[in-house]
Design an enzyme around this catalytic site. Sequence first.
Site, mmCIF file in Angstrom:
data_model
loop_
_atom_site.group_PDB
_atom_site.id
_atom_site.type_symbol
_atom_site.label_atom_id
_atom_site.label_comp_id
_atom_site.label_asym_id
_atom_site.label_seq_id
_atom_site.Cartn_x
_atom_site.Cartn_y
_atom_site.Cartn_z
ATOM 1 N N ASP A 100 6.272 -8.653 -1.614
ATOM 2 C CA ASP A 100 6.050 -8.056 -2.916
ATOM 3 C C ASP A 100 5.035 -6.913 -2.808
ATOM 4 O O ASP A 100 3.885 -7.130 -2.430
ATOM 5 C CB ASP A 100 5.511 -9.163 -3.829
ATOM 6 C CG ASP A 100 5.472 -8.730 -5.266
ATOM 7 O OD1 ASP A 100 6.471 -8.166 -5.725
ATOM 8 O OD2 ASP A 100 4.438 -8.930 -5.923
ATOM 9 N N THR B 36 7.943 -2.561 -7.597
ATOM 10 C CA THR B 36 6.662 -1.987 -7.184
ATOM 11 C C THR B 36 6.789 -1.205 -5.880
ATOM 12 O O THR B 36 6.206 -0.137 -5.733
ATOM 13 C CB THR B 36 5.593 -3.077 -7.032
ATOM 14 O OG1 THR B 36 6.089 -4.094 -6.172
ATOM 15 C CG2 THR B 36 5.268 -3.701 -8.365
ATOM 16 N N THR B 37 7.577 -1.740 -4.944
ATOM 17 C CA THR B 37 7.740 -1.038 -3.671
ATOM 18 C C THR B 37 8.408 0.308 -3.904
ATOM 19 O O THR B 37 7.974 1.342 -3.376
ATOM 20 C CB THR B 37 8.600 -1.880 -2.704
ATOM 21 O OG1 THR B 37 8.150 -3.224 -2.780
ATOM 22 C CG2 THR B 37 8.497 -1.384 -1.302
ATOM 23 N N ASP C 181 9.533 -11.676 -10.596
ATOM 24 C CA ASP C 181 10.309 -10.432 -10.511
ATOM 25 C C ASP C 181 11.592 -10.586 -11.331
ATOM 26 O O ASP C 181 11.948 -9.725 -12.134
ATOM 27 C CB ASP C 181 10.691 -10.109 -9.060
ATOM 28 C CG ASP C 181 9.514 -9.537 -8.277
ATOM 29 O OD1 ASP C 181 8.433 -9.379 -8.866
ATOM 30 O OD2 ASP C 181 9.689 -9.261 -7.081
#
Length: 538
Positions: A61, A94-95, A386
Amino acid sequence: MTDKPVVLMPEDIQRIMGKDAQRNNIMAAKMVAEIVKTTLGPKGMDKMLVSPTNDIIVTNDGVTILEEMQIEHPAAKMMVEIAKTQESEVGDGTTTAVMLAGKLLENAEKLLDKKIHPTVITKGYRIAAERSQRILKEIALKITPEDEDILRQIAMTAMTGKGAEASKEKFADILVKAVKQVQNNGKIDLSDIKIEKCKGEGIEDTELISGIVLDKERVSYDMPESVDNARIALIDFPLELKNPEIDTKISISTPEQLQSFLTQEERVIKDMVERVKASGANVVFCQKGIDDFAQYLLSKEKIYACRRVSKSDMEMIAKATGAKIVSNLSELTERELGNALTVEEVKHGEDTLTYIKGCKNPKALTILIHGGAEHVIDEIERALKDGLGDLVCSLKSGLVVPGGGAIEIEVARRLREFGQSLPGREQLAVEEFASALEFVPVTLAENAGIDPIDTLTELKSRHDAGEKNAGLNLFENTVGNVLDAKIIEPLKIKSQAINSASEVAIMILRIDDVIASSGDKKGGGMQGMGGMPPGAGF
Ligand code: ADP
Ligand code: MG
């Protein structure tokens, strides 16, 4: 003329100006992107983070990795902020957001090398970001809460490649059920869904429980193991006398005095328990301690009690059962009590939990994650969050997009088309913006060991031919229609990622002077700014 030097700032202030400042910031931002890049997508790798106290986190994450790394470089910190915003706004992606910002800056550097002024680049980026949002809306597909299959697929796409992958069908079922149960006229309050973890049994035993599950056991074995028609009191003061904050000295000189002092203490506690009983409560959740004598008295009254319940749990129980948290026993009456059908203690492996079932508010739910090891459970929790985030924002906006890089390729294609109408230099910036978007499928391919250039070429030619849902399908390692392959994501992941990535890239590009005071810390505010060898500042 005097030859006295002019002193503007104290000596310990460090300053980096012009190109150096720009390059240094871009370098730091790129390094942050580089770190999370290998975790992108279903075939991305995990990272193991070890804290100074040797706690281990194994995760895929983006935001968790960056938060745990204690990044110090100021520009790198801005990158971490994007991940945090993405996490709080969407809960996933987020990545993608961080990588996109890194690539935007890397591409901007190419333009800087061609002597294009930063203000031209930032203007081009801003135009491209706005245009991308329009294109995204044009491409997005509508869904309704009745499209349960699609919702399940969205949840599964979010969990693919995470620790939760093996049971993702079951988890997707749980998440969709949970979200549908708590939604109220299209509104979803995530605080209605509690996530609780319990060690023991396998992750496939993870379950959805209607009601609240607390990671607490009853304070005494003499209390009933379960209570039907529970009337619940929530109190946030201790059921004990000792107050460690106040140091009191009592002089006692005779045994009679001692006896009367002890009797007095007992009386106070007796009085407390009397009041609890008088309110009609048969269950007590206490945010503070409950001492032995109080435990004994409560057991005698057949009252089920838990102590040191966390504040957030207290609030959740209040919401679920309709109880009011009281801070003063004289306030406790029947009206402050909450209701539930049963409160009972349940043992799972090593953990003993308290279930509060049949709450007044049927929307209160708990997802109880089972698993063998703590860091496995934690990673599952992140994956479930997520999925939950993706479901909520899919339902909120009702708009979804194809994943596997399809949406990025299509936006890039339309951006390039649009860029042709712009003046030369800005067109170059729009072009670089488009190529930054294409970095998503390129990285997905790279992380899966597939040739990134071949993939990109094929994707682009398919999109040119009108296949706007062509993406990289990593279930089969092929390029194809990703909607058919059920790789679907909420629009909001992409729109938020593009928004915040371009904002931060523009902000970093506009900086040409870094003035840092060292403060108290040695080397202080400029930490990591120095020569920037790889790894500096982390
Ligand atoms: P993020 O932190 O950005 O959400 P993830 O590691 O969750 O990063 O990866 C998300 C990316 O993986 C998205 O671009 C998504 O479309 C892609 N993806 C998810 N499942 C698949 C799949 N089966 N095939 C190809 N791409 C996928
Ligand atoms: Mg994700």
